[in-house]
Design a protein around this motif. Sequence first.
Motif, mmCIF file in Angstrom:
data_model
loop_
_atom_site.group_PDB
_atom_site.id
_atom_site.type_symbol
_atom_site.label_atom_id
_atom_site.label_comp_id
_atom_site.label_asym_id
_atom_site.label_seq_id
_atom_site.Cartn_x
_atom_site.Cartn_y
_atom_site.Cartn_z
ATOM 1 N N UNK A 1 85.873 49.217 71.354
ATOM 2 C CA UNK A 1 86.803 48.824 70.289
ATOM 3 C C UNK A 1 86.035 48.316 69.059
ATOM 4 N N UNK A 2 85.002 47.540 69.302
ATOM 5 C CA UNK A 2 84.182 47.060 68.177
ATOM 6 C C UNK A 2 83.613 48.226 67.387
ATOM 7 N N UNK A 3 83.153 49.228 68.126
ATOM 8 C CA UNK A 3 82.607 50.408 67.452
ATOM 9 C C UNK A 3 83.682 51.095 66.610
ATOM 10 N N UNK A 4 84.856 51.309 67.195
ATOM 11 C CA UNK A 4 85.923 52.015 66.472
ATOM 12 C C UNK A 4 86.333 51.246 65.222
ATOM 13 N N UNK A 5 86.380 49.935 65.362
ATOM 14 C CA UNK A 5 86.756 49.125 64.194
ATOM 15 C C UNK A 5 85.691 49.199 63.103
ATOM 16 N N UNK A 6 84.430 49.234 63.535
ATOM 17 C CA UNK A 6 83.349 49.324 62.547
ATOM 18 C C UNK A 6 83.428 50.637 61.763
ATOM 19 N N UNK A 7 84.022 51.656 62.375
ATOM 20 C CA UNK A 7 84.158 52.953 61.701
ATOM 21 C C UNK A 7 85.491 53.088 60.964
ATOM 22 N N UNK A 8 86.326 52.078 61.080
ATOM 23 C CA UNK A 8 87.695 52.146 60.553
ATOM 24 C C UNK A 8 88.405 53.390 61.079
ATOM 25 N N UNK A 9 88.153 53.691 62.334
ATOM 26 C CA UNK A 9 88.749 54.887 62.951
ATOM 27 C C UNK A 9 90.093 54.516 63.574
ATOM 28 N N UNK A 10 91.182 55.173 63.143
ATOM 29 C CA UNK A 10 92.490 54.873 63.743
ATOM 30 C C UNK A 10 92.525 55.266 65.221
ATOM 31 N N UNK A 11 93.088 54.409 66.056
ATOM 32 C CA UNK A 11 93.156 54.684 67.503
ATOM 33 C C UNK A 11 94.354 53.973 68.081
ATOM 34 N N UNK B 1 76.780 57.505 74.324
ATOM 35 C CA UNK B 1 77.501 56.316 73.835
ATOM 36 C C UNK B 1 78.823 56.709 73.165
ATOM 37 N N UNK B 2 79.692 55.732 72.908
ATOM 38 C CA UNK B 2 80.910 56.019 72.142
ATOM 39 C C UNK B 2 80.577 56.604 70.762
ATOM 40 N N UNK B 3 79.471 56.147 70.155
ATOM 41 C CA UNK B 3 79.089 56.682 68.838
ATOM 42 C C UNK B 3 78.723 58.164 68.939
ATOM 43 N N UNK B 4 77.971 58.540 69.968
ATOM 44 C CA UNK B 4 77.638 59.967 70.175
ATOM 45 C C UNK B 4 78.919 60.788 70.319
ATOM 46 N N UNK B 5 79.852 60.249 71.117
ATOM 47 C CA UNK B 5 81.091 60.979 71.406
ATOM 48 C C UNK B 5 81.931 61.131 70.145
ATOM 49 N N UNK B 6 82.021 60.043 69.361
ATOM 50 C CA UNK B 6 82.838 60.076 68.142
ATOM 51 C C UNK B 6 82.268 61.093 67.148
#
Length: 608
Positions: A377-387, A564-569
Amino acid sequence: MTHAYVLGISAYYHDSAACLLRDGEIVAAAQEERFTRKKGDASFPTHAVAFCLDVAGIKAKDLTHVGFYDKPLLKFERILDTYLGVAPRGLRSFLMAAPLWLKEKLHLDRELRESLGYEGELLYAEHHESHAASAFFPSPFSEAAILTLDGVGEWATTAFGVGRGNEIELFKEIHWPDSLGLLYSAFTYYTGFKVNSGEYKVMGLAPYGEPKYVDLIYRELIELKDDGSFKLNQAYFNYLAGLTMTNGAFDRLFGGPPRVPETKLTQREMDLARSVQVVCEEVIMRMARTVHRETGSENLCLAGGVALNCVANGRLLREGPFKRLWIQPAAGDAGGALGVAQLIWHRHCKAPRHVTPGTDAMRGAYLGPEFPPPEIERFLQSQHAPYERLERTDLLRRVAALLAREKIVGWFDGRMEFGPRALGARSILGDPRSPRMQAQMNIKIKFREGFRPFAPSVLRERAHDYFDLAGDSPYMLLVAPVREERRIPMTEEQHGLWGIDKLNVVRSDIPAVTHIDYSARIQTVDRETNPNYYDLIAEFERITGCGLLVNTSFNVRGEPIVCTPADAYRCFMRTNIDYLVLGPFLLSKEGQSEWKEVEDWRLQFQLD
Ligand SMILES: [Fe+2]
């Protein structure tokens, strides 16, 4: 309570890796490529080691033993001997290899100690012993015959052995330069694919071709004995002396130069692929009969890169003399890290081995890193990625419904797999009933050759409704036929189609995973080892009546599987994957803002 920790390492050849045992139990294993994002990274596995220690919450000084998966001096002797044997022809390849060997391999002790900060005992196993240990010790058998097959280790290219209790013994070897792995690699090179990673493509291409060159291969290239032992005619190969696999004599024999990589595939490449596959299967069948005869066992364990040839494995299970077959999922050199660790535990430490019949010790190969929801979640928020964050049941329902609408889903859940196959932890999923899915996933998602087949993940209990498969295939290492009643026979006209055009012919009611020869490379999923993945497929079955999904590794062509989640995103955003699942989070492509490619994407994600 103090524990015994054994760390196994494989490095410096291809696909380096680390594996940690705690009191003999495999607690972590991973390939270095996943962390460095360099496919087949052969450098010292600094990241993989750090990950293993982290899982156990220990430092290098807490390790009881550290083992390396082969013997550098023996390997150096082979290289030197090869060089002297063919000098001065071999000078170039020697000079290419020598500095690396001299610098890194001969100073391995110091290198290992310095990289790890470890001062305890360092142990070295022989290459094929490491493979054999990785094949037998984690297997569900208390006794078994063992076959290891690869390109080359120190001297051995094939080993025949037996495992009993906590012991393994190799009683026969085939030596360099006679190597089934290198024969296959020679054809991989000649058909224009990359040696060490393109072998899979050759196997996938084989069913499009005719076995036109089989007789020629037997007559000129390989002298095969009844017991499976063989000699390669070195007049046609160039790996002893040069930097390529084949030479001018090979070109003349098969009527032309190697295919230039990335140029159009022709029927000739398909026929070559089919021919070398047929020969390779025959050699393996003969070897299996020999090791069966000599051990009297009904169980066979396989490892080494050639053991990833799941078409040959499937034949072995159907036609071979063994009742049961177990293949180490990390059959290539990465698995050597696991093998040497187990060899130290059972042979050096003399620890007994506990076998639960029907269950292996690999934990479904889910031995890599995992990421808790707050971190994702921290990663997604850092990217401002809607989820959206969903409860488990809701998530499974939503994803199954999306898949049923032919949406393609990136599925990232739990611990990453150890070994080359994605098994439902880092997978891209699709609907196997869709006639468009294979081409769509190959071209729009994986950016790779359209002929490449896709594999099904099937509920273990449903496998026999779809495939003629005796037993389980948890690691996607067996190919079996699609059941007769599910097939759609080809018309006369369709039979006449050329090679890859046949791909678009619907061959069964699960066309996306039915290969041109009505076969499928199967993963059977059981609820115990991967409950989320199992329940997702079960939910898909509930709404569609179909108990399987298309499962392909979560990466694009030429890139290691995401870690990682970053690789996947990043992979999600760069491809036409429609939805992404990261643990409990669901992302839709439509909801994301535009993706901007930057050179150093780690900077973009502000990662170190
Ligand atoms: Fe190997």
